[in-house]
Design an enzyme around this catalytic site. Structure first.
Site, mmCIF file in Angstrom:
data_model
loop_
_atom_site.group_PDB
_atom_site.id
_atom_site.type_symbol
_atom_site.label_atom_id
_atom_site.label_comp_id
_atom_site.label_asym_id
_atom_site.label_seq_id
_atom_site.Cartn_x
_atom_site.Cartn_y
_atom_site.Cartn_z
ATOM 1 N N GLY A 110 67.431 8.541 49.564
ATOM 2 C CA GLY A 110 68.733 8.150 50.064
ATOM 3 C C GLY A 110 68.701 7.342 51.340
ATOM 4 O O GLY A 110 67.721 7.334 52.079
ATOM 5 N N HIS A 111 69.793 6.636 51.590
ATOM 6 C CA HIS A 111 69.916 5.766 52.763
ATOM 7 C C HIS A 111 69.987 6.587 54.047
ATOM 8 O O HIS A 111 69.473 6.193 55.079
ATOM 9 C CB HIS A 111 71.154 4.885 52.622
ATOM 10 C CG HIS A 111 71.299 3.867 53.705
ATOM 11 N ND1 HIS A 111 70.372 2.863 53.894
ATOM 12 C CD2 HIS A 111 72.242 3.700 54.654
ATOM 13 C CE1 HIS A 111 70.750 2.119 54.927
ATOM 14 N NE2 HIS A 111 71.879 2.607 55.406
ATOM 15 N N PHE A 112 70.615 7.749 53.994
ATOM 16 C CA PHE A 112 70.730 8.625 55.150
ATOM 17 C C PHE A 112 69.842 9.848 54.924
ATOM 18 O O PHE A 112 70.299 10.989 54.923
ATOM 19 C CB PHE A 112 72.192 9.025 55.378
ATOM 20 C CG PHE A 112 73.004 7.942 56.029
ATOM 21 C CD1 PHE A 112 73.328 8.012 57.370
ATOM 22 C CD2 PHE A 112 73.425 6.841 55.300
ATOM 23 C CE1 PHE A 112 74.068 7.009 57.977
ATOM 24 C CE2 PHE A 112 74.165 5.839 55.900
ATOM 25 C CZ PHE A 112 74.484 5.919 57.241
#
Length: 134
Positions: A110-112
């Site tokens: 995931g991006h975060f």
């Protein structure tokens, strides 16, 4: 990133999708994450700042060969944490680090990734600093 000409509900939905991007279990992402981001994005004048950053991002690519050469020749220790399912910063970037710095790096989802894999990432960072500071 840009909220120009989007109604408030659409901007918030877009920001939330970015925060949840690639995360197998979105319930791990606190609503505080996208709420805080949106408050910052909604500041007066920030639309234009985000557009300028977005337009300028391509100039980073021109600098890649210099960074890659530095990594190849210096073999500087580098902790790299990457979101494997990140649609914003794809895994090709992580593979480029591995090519120039062949020691294993940590890849999460995931991006975060800090939101969904905080304990594992902290463990990796502590391990990294334990190795390089010895």
């Amino acid at each position: 990133m840009c909220s120009i000409a989007r109604p408030v509900y659409a901007r918030r939905r877009f920001t939330r999708r970015q925060c949840e991007n690639g995360v197998p279990d979105p319930s791990l992402i606190s609503p505080d994450t996208w709420t805080h981001d949106q408050v910052l994005l909604d500041r007066p004048g920030n639309d234009e700042i985000q557009l300028r950053l977005f337009r300028d991002y391509s100039t980073n690519v021109d600098l890649y060969p210099a960074f890659q050469e530095y990594f190849r020749t210096s073999q500087v220790p580098l902790p790299a944490v990457w979101g494997a399912n990140d649609q914003i910063f794809g895994t090709d970037g992580a593979r480029a680090f591995r090519r120039d710095l062949p020691k294993p790096r940590s890849i999460f989802s995931g991006h975060f990734a800090l939101e969904s894999h905080l304990d594992a990432i902290i463990g990796n960072i502590r391990g990294f600093f334990g190795r390089v500071s010895s």
